[in-house]
Design an enzyme around this catalytic site. Structure first.
Site, PDB file in Angstrom:
ATOM      1  N   TYR A 296       0.850  -1.203   0.000  1.00 20.94           N
ATOM      2  CA  TYR A 296       0.000   0.000   0.000  1.00 20.94           C
ATOM      3  C   TYR A 296       0.876   1.240   0.000  1.00 20.94           C
ATOM      4  O   TYR A 296       1.923   1.290   0.670  1.00 20.94           O
ATOM      5  CB  TYR A 296      -0.888  -0.001   1.244  1.00 20.94           C
ATOM      6  N   PHE A 354      -5.989   9.227  -3.021  1.00 20.39           N
ATOM      7  CA  PHE A 354      -4.769   8.788  -3.695  1.00 20.39           C
ATOM      8  C   PHE A 354      -4.314   7.528  -2.962  1.00 20.39           C
ATOM      9  O   PHE A 354      -4.001   7.577  -1.775  1.00 20.39           O
ATOM     10  CB  PHE A 354      -3.673   9.859  -3.611  1.00 20.39           C
ATOM     11  N   GLU A 355      -4.279   6.424  -3.682  1.00 23.35           N
ATOM     12  CA  GLU A 355      -3.687   5.222  -3.116  1.00 23.35           C
ATOM     13  C   GLU A 355      -3.202   4.324  -4.233  1.00 23.35           C
ATOM     14  O   GLU A 355      -3.786   4.270  -5.323  1.00 23.35           O
ATOM     15  CB  GLU A 355      -4.661   4.469  -2.199  1.00 23.35           C
ATOM     16  N   ILE A 356      -2.098   3.680  -3.972  1.00 21.84           N
ATOM     17  CA  ILE A 356      -1.513   2.706  -4.891  1.00 21.84           C
ATOM     18  C   ILE A 356      -1.384   1.418  -4.094  1.00 21.84           C
ATOM     19  O   ILE A 356      -0.799   1.416  -3.008  1.00 21.84           O
ATOM     20  CB  ILE A 356      -0.144   3.185  -5.403  1.00 21.84           C
TER      21      ILE A 356
END
Length: 499
Positions: A296, A354-356
């Site tokens: 994450y 916003f997240e990857i």
């Protein structure tokens, strides 16, 4: 306390046999009569009157009452309050002091074992894996991560998603050409498809969210849900009155990774309409996440409005108690607990706009069980559970901190929350912000919600980031009209070289 005296066993025996002794006295020899049996001459003595039937019953009742009063008093003094029952059945190993690694950035968090992300960045930046770049080949293409940019958006949000796409394509994806996947609760129209396809040379997919993932579950009481909408809207909880917002939070929390279109992908980057990307990104973000075993990634770690999810932490604790085997051995929840508020959840969250992330983590058993536990409780509808705190708690419980990455180098803005990296004027079109910039923007300082001892991002980073200047006093600072978070040795604009 009233005094009471218990009679001796001999006296009780004498009393209990007195009536039968009187009836047998005339027929029994004197030698067989009980020596302690009362005689006619002793009827008037005080001891006999004390042990009369009515007197003994009264004394017994009074004794029981006194004992019960004493027991109730002891329970009130020493038993924990009902709100804490069931929370201490397992040891969470969660000290209430900021005992995070002595570091200034992600490097120290990732240092103990596994890959070295900082070394990877030094070796693989300068667009090493850009398509048609110097290192691009069929072998490079074969090793490319299975990843996509995903967005939940409606037809009427076309202008907003165009802005987001233009900036992210310009600063990054035109070099890497990862596909775009658009999700909607209704079919996309031709105008939307044509406009978005015109903004990228990457492949685009247009998907509809299944009805079962965007509707009220059958276990939710509709009347109670409608009351919740009215109440949260009345007290000013953000979007608390919107039905579609509840569906969206639920979908982003536990359904997006189940969509069939994502079955062929391992990683995702979430993109929202109307957001800004300020900085050139000169490395393959997905390859970085994969090679360094990250689960994450985030850019902002900020405080959330606790009125949205009053029961979230208690339900999370009940899940931990029910499934302690699910918690990762190296999980670190310390930074999410408030030492000044009894160790409760401090309401910090990774800002999930916003997240990857790694889709395989979200599909895993631990995250699935946790989501289902919360979902069956109805918190998305009776309250306004958000995907940000749920993702934050899930990642903190089931992932070691070294597999969580702070993308400090990516400039980003969503509404009033903005992050711009320090010392980045050569590649960013924004004014640098402090890492504390967005700490309580969602919860104004004047709100009665209790704030944690340190800003959320500093609690996550720990070490040097939470050290205070010698002689600094929070109460004095607040009395002077400031926010009480200005006493850090390391200011919010610091870069690793400053240590």
């Amino acid at each position: 306390m009233p005094a009471f005296h218990l009679p001796s066993p001999d006296s009780i025996t004498s009393r209990s046999t007195s009536s039968s002794s009187n009836s047998r006295r005339s027929s029994q020899p004197q030698s067989q009569q009980w020596s302690t049996a009362p005689s006619q001459s002793s009827k008037g003595r005080p001891l006999a009157r004390f042990f009369s039937s009515k007197s003994r019953l009264y004394q017994l009742r009074r004794s029981i009452a006194v004992v019960l009063i004493i027991l109730i008093a002891l329970v009130a003094l020493f038993a924990p309050p009902p709100s804490t029952w069931g929370k201490s059945r397992i040891a969470l190993r969660l000290p209430l002091s900021p005992a995070a690694p002595a570091s200034a950035d992600n490097a120290a968090i990732s240092k103990p074992t596994g890959p070295d992300p900082q070394q990877w960045l030094r070796e693989n930046s300068n667009n090493k894996y850009a398509i048609n770049g110097k290192s691009w080949s069929k072998l490079t293409q074969a090793s490319r991560p299975k990843a996509a940019l995903i967005t939940l958006v409606r037809n009427q949000e076309l202008e907003g998603i165009k802005q987001s796409m233009i900036q992210l394509e310009y600063h990054w994806n035109h070099k890497y050409k990862y596909p775009w996947i658009f999700f909607n609760d209704e079919p996309f129209n031709d105008e939307f498809k044509a406009a978005t396809q015109n903004l990228t040379s990457a492949r685009c997919y247009y998907e509809v969210v299944p009805d079962a993932h965007w509707s009220l579950p059958d276990w939710v009481d509709e009347g109670r849900f409608m009351n919740s909408l009215e109440y949260l809207g009345a007290i000013g909880v953000g979007k608390g009155w919107m039905i579609s917002y509840r569906h969206m939070c639920r979908w982003n929390s536990g359904f997006f990774y189940k969509h069939p279109r994502l079955y062929d992908f391992d990683f995702y980057w979430r993109v929202e309409p109307d957001v800004h990307y300020f900085c050139d990104i000169n490395y393959d973000v997905f390859r970085f996440v994969r090679d360094n075993k990250m689960k994450y990634g985030f850019t902002m770690n900020i405080l959330d409005d606790a009125r949205s999810f009053p029961s979230l932490w208690s339900r999370t604790m009940s899940f931990i108690n029910a499934h302690p085997e699910m918690i990762h051995p190296d999980a670190d929840l310390d930074w999410l607990l408030d030492s000044e508020n009894g160790g409760d959840y401090n309401n910090c969250q990774f800002f999930s706009n916003f997240e990857i992330g790694d889709l395989r983590f979200f599909r895993g058993e631990a995250n699935e069980r946790y989501f289902n536990w919360l979902d069956r409780g109805g918190g998305f509808y009776y309250e306004r559970f958000g995907d940000a705190p749920i993702h934050t708690l899930s990642v903190a419980m089931f992932v070691p901190k070294r597999e969580i990455w702070y993308f400090k180098d990516i400039g980003y803005q969503h509404d009033i929350n903005r992050h711009c990296p320090p010392a980045s004027s050569d590649r960013c079109d924004c004014e640098p912000t402090s890492i504390d910039e967005n700490f309580y923007k969602l919860v104004p300082l004047e709100s009665p919600q209790k704030k944690p001892a340190d800003t959320c991002i500093r609690q996550f980073l720990g070490g040097e980031w939470v050290k205070k200047r010698e002689g600094w006093n929070k109460e004095v600072e607040v009395a002077m009209g400031m926010d009480g978070y200005q006493g850090y040795v390391l200011d919010g604009y610091a870069v690793p070289e400053d240590l």
